[in-house]
Write a protein that holds these residues in place. Structure first.
Motif, PDB file in Angstrom:
ATOM      1  N   ASP A 211     -16.989  39.944 -29.467  1.00 50.77           N
ATOM      2  CA  ASP A 211     -18.262  40.285 -30.100  1.00 50.77           C
ATOM      3  C   ASP A 211     -18.925  41.537 -29.532  1.00 50.77           C
ATOM      4  O   ASP A 211     -20.091  41.806 -29.806  1.00 50.77           O
ATOM      5  N   ALA A 212     -18.184  42.307 -28.766  1.00 47.07           N
ATOM      6  CA  ALA A 212     -18.658  43.621 -28.303  1.00 47.07           C
ATOM      7  C   ALA A 212     -17.907  44.702 -29.082  1.00 47.07           C
ATOM      8  O   ALA A 212     -16.761  44.504 -29.502  1.00 47.07           O
ATOM      9  N   ILE A 213     -18.544  45.841 -29.282  1.00 42.85           N
ATOM     10  CA  ILE A 213     -17.979  46.918 -30.103  1.00 42.85           C
ATOM     11  C   ILE A 213     -17.468  48.055 -29.223  1.00 42.85           C
ATOM     12  O   ILE A 213     -18.187  48.564 -28.356  1.00 42.85           O
ATOM     13  N   THR A 214     -16.224  48.458 -29.461  1.00 40.99           N
ATOM     14  CA  THR A 214     -15.635  49.651 -28.855  1.00 40.99           C
ATOM     15  C   THR A 214     -15.372  50.661 -29.964  1.00 40.99           C
ATOM     16  O   THR A 214     -14.886  50.292 -31.036  1.00 40.99           O
ATOM     17  N   LYS A 215     -15.702  51.926 -29.723  1.00 40.16           N
ATOM     18  CA  LYS A 215     -15.531  52.969 -30.733  1.00 40.16           C
ATOM     19  C   LYS A 215     -14.411  53.919 -30.325  1.00 40.16           C
ATOM     20  O   LYS A 215     -14.445  54.502 -29.242  1.00 40.16           O
ATOM     21  N   LEU A 216     -13.424  54.048 -31.201  1.00 39.82           N
ATOM     22  CA  LEU A 216     -12.333  54.998 -31.008  1.00 39.82           C
ATOM     23  C   LEU A 216     -12.524  56.151 -31.982  1.00 39.82           C
ATOM     24  O   LEU A 216     -12.749  55.922 -33.174  1.00 39.82           O
ATOM     25  N   THR A 217     -12.440  57.384 -31.483  1.00 40.94           N
ATOM     26  CA  THR A 217     -12.606  58.567 -32.333  1.00 40.94           C
ATOM     27  C   THR A 217     -11.266  59.287 -32.470  1.00 40.94           C
ATOM     28  O   THR A 217     -10.570  59.522 -31.482  1.00 40.94           O
ATOM     29  N   TYR A 218     -10.918  59.613 -33.725  1.00 35.70           N
ATOM     30  CA  TYR A 218      -9.674  60.312 -34.029  1.00 35.70           C
ATOM     31  C   TYR A 218      -9.994  61.638 -34.713  1.00 35.70           C
ATOM     32  O   TYR A 218     -10.960  61.729 -35.486  1.00 35.70           O
ATOM     33  N   PRO A 219      -9.167  62.670 -34.511  1.00 39.15           N
ATOM     34  CA  PRO A 219      -9.356  63.942 -35.224  1.00 39.15           C
ATOM     35  C   PRO A 219      -8.695  63.936 -36.604  1.00 39.15           C
ATOM     36  O   PRO A 219      -8.448  64.987 -37.183  1.00 39.15           O
ATOM     37  N   PHE A 220      -8.377  62.754 -37.120  1.00 39.40           N
ATOM     38  CA  PHE A 220      -7.753  62.590 -38.434  1.00 39.40           C
ATOM     39  C   PHE A 220      -8.099  61.188 -38.931  1.00 39.40           C
ATOM     40  O   PHE A 220      -8.605  60.344 -38.178  1.00 39.40           O
ATOM     41  N   ASN A 221      -7.817  60.914 -40.182  1.00 39.45           N
ATOM     42  CA  ASN A 221      -8.046  59.595 -40.753  1.00 39.45           C
ATOM     43  C   ASN A 221      -6.900  58.671 -40.330  1.00 39.45           C
ATOM     44  O   ASN A 221      -5.751  58.892 -40.707  1.00 39.45           O
ATOM     45  N   PRO A 222      -7.195  57.621 -39.565  1.00 41.08           N
ATOM     46  CA  PRO A 222      -6.115  56.729 -39.114  1.00 41.08           C
ATOM     47  C   PRO A 222      -5.437  55.952 -40.243  1.00 41.08           C
ATOM     48  O   PRO A 222      -4.360  55.380 -40.024  1.00 41.08           O
ATOM     49  N   LEU A 223      -6.036  55.917 -41.419  1.00 42.40           N
ATOM     50  CA  LEU A 223      -5.369  55.283 -42.554  1.00 42.40           C
ATOM     51  C   LEU A 223      -4.408  56.286 -43.173  1.00 42.40           C
ATOM     52  O   LEU A 223      -4.576  56.761 -44.296  1.00 42.40           O
ATOM     53  N   ASP A 224      -3.352  56.594 -42.422  1.00 44.01           N
ATOM     54  CA  ASP A 224      -2.440  57.671 -42.827  1.00 44.01           C
ATOM     55  C   ASP A 224      -1.022  57.178 -43.068  1.00 44.01           C
ATOM     56  O   ASP A 224      -0.064  57.949 -43.046  1.00 44.01           O
ATOM     57  N   ALA A 225      -0.863  55.873 -43.310  1.00 39.51           N
ATOM     58  CA  ALA A 225       0.470  55.313 -43.532  1.00 39.51           C
ATOM     59  C   ALA A 225       1.106  55.906 -44.788  1.00 39.51           C
ATOM     60  O   ALA A 225       0.416  56.200 -45.776  1.00 39.51           O
ATOM     61  N   VAL A 226       2.421  56.043 -44.738  1.00 41.23           N
ATOM     62  CA  VAL A 226       3.178  56.475 -45.910  1.00 41.23           C
ATOM     63  C   VAL A 226       4.013  55.334 -46.478  1.00 41.23           C
ATOM     64  O   VAL A 226       4.592  55.453 -47.564  1.00 41.23           O
ATOM     65  N   GLY A 227       4.087  54.229 -45.748  1.00 45.39           N
ATOM     66  CA  GLY A 227       4.826  53.069 -46.215  1.00 45.39           C
ATOM     67  C   GLY A 227       4.802  51.967 -45.171  1.00 45.39           C
ATOM     68  O   GLY A 227       4.367  52.174 -44.040  1.00 45.39           O
ATOM     69  N   TRP A 228       5.238  50.774 -45.566  1.00 42.72           N
ATOM     70  CA  TRP A 228       5.323  49.644 -44.640  1.00 42.72           C
ATOM     71  C   TRP A 228       6.181  48.547 -45.260  1.00 42.72           C
ATOM     72  O   TRP A 228       6.445  48.549 -46.463  1.00 42.72           O
ATOM     73  N   HIS A 229       6.613  47.604 -44.440  1.00 41.18           N
ATOM     74  CA  HIS A 229       7.298  46.413 -44.941  1.00 41.18           C
ATOM     75  C   HIS A 229       7.004  45.268 -43.983  1.00 41.18           C
ATOM     76  O   HIS A 229       6.709  45.466 -42.812  1.00 41.18           O
ATOM     77  N   GLY A 230       7.036  44.040 -44.511  1.00 40.93           N
ATOM     78  CA  GLY A 230       6.757  42.879 -43.678  1.00 40.93           C
ATOM     79  C   GLY A 230       6.001  41.807 -44.439  1.00 40.93           C
ATOM     80  O   GLY A 230       5.897  41.832 -45.667  1.00 40.93           O
ATOM     81  N   THR A 231       5.449  40.847 -43.707  1.00 36.06           N
ATOM     82  CA  THR A 231       4.777  39.691 -44.306  1.00 36.06           C
ATOM     83  C   THR A 231       3.330  39.557 -43.869  1.00 36.06           C
ATOM     84  O   THR A 231       2.646  38.605 -44.278  1.00 36.06           O
ATOM     85  N   ASN A 232       2.840  40.460 -43.051  1.00 29.31           N
ATOM     86  CA  ASN A 232       1.459  40.419 -42.573  1.00 29.31           C
ATOM     87  C   ASN A 232       0.668  41.500 -43.291  1.00 29.31           C
ATOM     88  O   ASN A 232       0.894  42.695 -43.079  1.00 29.31           O
ATOM     89  N   THR A 233      -0.273  41.104 -44.179  1.00 28.02           N
ATOM     90  CA  THR A 233      -1.013  42.107 -44.938  1.00 28.02           C
ATOM     91  C   THR A 233      -2.312  41.514 -45.463  1.00 28.02           C
ATOM     92  O   THR A 233      -2.554  40.306 -45.386  1.00 28.02           O
ATOM     93  N   VAL A 234      -3.147  42.370 -45.990  1.00 24.53           N
ATOM     94  CA  VAL A 234      -4.368  41.970 -46.702  1.00 24.53           C
ATOM     95  C   VAL A 234      -3.977  41.440 -48.079  1.00 24.53           C
ATOM     96  O   VAL A 234      -3.044  41.955 -48.709  1.00 24.53           O
ATOM     97  N   VAL A 235      -4.678  40.402 -48.559  1.00 25.51           N
ATOM     98  CA  VAL A 235      -4.462  39.920 -49.920  1.00 25.51           C
ATOM     99  C   VAL A 235      -5.810  39.711 -50.600  1.00 25.51           C
ATOM    100  O   VAL A 235      -6.841  39.518 -49.939  1.00 25.51           O
ATOM    101  N   ARG A 236      -5.801  39.744 -51.915  1.00 19.65           N
ATOM    102  CA  ARG A 236      -7.011  39.595 -52.734  1.00 19.65           C
ATOM    103  C   ARG A 236      -6.781  38.523 -53.791  1.00 19.65           C
ATOM    104  O   ARG A 236      -5.720  38.436 -54.402  1.00 19.65           O
ATOM    105  N   LEU A 237      -7.820  37.681 -53.986  1.00 21.62           N
ATOM    106  CA  LEU A 237      -7.803  36.648 -55.022  1.00 21.62           C
ATOM    107  C   LEU A 237      -9.178  36.588 -55.656  1.00 21.62           C
ATOM    108  O   LEU A 237     -10.184  36.491 -54.946  1.00 21.62           O
ATOM    109  N   ASN A 238      -9.249  36.627 -56.983  1.00 24.65           N
ATOM    110  CA  ASN A 238     -10.525  36.471 -57.669  1.00 24.65           C
ATOM    111  C   ASN A 238     -10.667  35.029 -58.147  1.00 24.65           C
ATOM    112  O   ASN A 238      -9.688  34.412 -58.586  1.00 24.65           O
TER     113      ASN A 238
END
Length: 381
Positions: A211-238
């Motif tokens: 419950d404490a916050i640590t801030k990491l600063t990057y000189p680029f957008n860390p959401l820079d993936a070009v691909g992935w594979h596996g079974t651990n991911t975000v999912v959405r259901l309406n």
């Protein structure tokens, strides 16, 4: 071999119905005494008076209602949203975001479940992008970096799973595809929208740990993936993709509406459905104690057919051991002029361990809620 620790020994005593929730003896009120959140041993009492027919109430075992519409919770970070209810296994928040997030966040204390109560936007994370709309659940595994873009205000119910991963419910003999088919779950895509947000600008990730916050600063957008594979991911259901289990002759318990299972709690979704048509079946939730779980319900939209004076955006909290059930006017209507369909949408969280009401919740509490069951024999509200 059964590993259940209880003895199932049905006993009949005195004046009783042949089955639960149906054909009740005249002028009686049924109360369910169940264990393990509707999964364990259970008995049904038949009372001469409503189990909620008290005339006074003293002590800490009190029901609560909170009007979350009154919360001053518009903040840029989900970690700044006020916690409403909490225990060692979950924090429940309502987060209002007025504009696009200016940084990324990552929860290292547990999985996060978001329910989008109002608004629409775009969800970006390590795994890619998808649009989000009112009524979406978004399951975010622990350690995932994410942010939301929006052109308008959003309200989200947040349910943190601090000690485990979110899982599917056990659907038993109903089958793998019952309630909601896992094929309806969407995952983020590395699409053109995701690629367009990748840049070389300065970005922060705010990481929550203990419950404490640590801030990491990057000189680029860390959401820079070009691909992935596996079974651990975000999912959405309406919720609109949920097809609730129903019976025209029997009022099914809340457990059949289990949507996700956390560590020490379950999340259920009450969706629009036909109401029981059998003339001798209960048509509103039965009186019960829920003697092993605390019960929380967030009211998303529609007409809440078992409640009176409860509006969209409110939360009710019934602690373990507190007898509750339909409000008097709802019970009377179900007996004299029952509806044929309920259009309510609500999110229920049942926790195995006691919840604590926070100061933020007390500031928006509806104090008179405890008295809302008072009436002679359940006749009026």
């Amino acid at each position: 071999m059964s590993h259940k620790p209880w003895i199932n020994l049905p006993i009949r005593e005195g004046k009783h119905s042949r089955q639960a929730h149906c054909d009740l003896p005249d002028n009686t009120y049924e109360r369910e005494l169940g264990r393990e959140g509707f999964y364990g041993p259970v008995s049904h009492m038949h009372h001469q008076h409503p189990p909620t027919g008290w005339v006074s109430f003293e002590g800490p075992l009190s029901p609560h209602a909170f009007d979350l519409n009154q919360l001053p919770s518009t903040v840029d970070s989900p970690w700044g949203a006020p916690v409403i209810l909490k225990n060692a296994e979950t924090n429940i928040r309502l987060w209002t975001i007025a504009k696009s997030m200016s940084h990324l966040v990552r929860n290292s204390d547990g999985d996060e479940l978001l329910f989008l109560h109002e608004g629409q936007g775009d969800f970006y994370c390590d795994y890619g992008h998808f649009p989000i709309v009112e009524g979406d659940y978004i399951v975010i595994p622990r350690g995932t970096a994410w942010r939301i873009d929006t052109a308008s205000s959003l309200k989200l119910l947040m349910i943190e799973n601090r000690n485990g991963s979110y899982r599917f419910p056990d659907k038993g003999f109903a089958g793998y595809n019952a309630f909601y088919d896992p094929a309806t779950l969407d995952h983020p895509r590395i699409n053109s929208t995701f690629k367009q947000q990748q840049d070389e600008n300065t970005w922060e990730i705010h990481i929550k740990r203990l419950d404490a916050i640590t801030k990491l600063t990057y000189p680029f957008n860390p959401l820079d993936a070009v691909g992935w594979h596996g079974t651990n991911t975000v999912v959405r259901l309406n919720w609109r993709d949920i097809r609730p289990l129903i019976s025209h002759r029997y009022h099914l318990p809340p457990s059949v509406h289990t949507t996700f299972v956390g560590q020490g709690f379950v999340v259920c979704t009450f969706c629009p459905r036909p109401i029981e048509s059998d003339p001798n079946a209960l048509k509103v939730p039965f009186f019960h104690n829920n003697d092993d779980y605390d019960e929380v319900i967030f009211y998303h939209k529609g007409n809440f057919f078992s409640r009176d004076h409860i509006d969209v955006g409110m939360v009710t909290f019934h602690p373990c051991g507190f007898p509750h059930g339909p409000h008097p006017k709802a019970l009377k209507k179900s007996q004299e002029n029952p509806a044929t369909f309920t259009d309510e949408v609500a999110v229920m969280i049942d926790t195995r361990h006691p919840l604590t009401v926070t100061e933020a919740a007390h500031t928006v509490e509806v104090k008179e809620y405890v008295h809302s069951w008072k009436s002679p024999e359940g006749a009026t509200s």
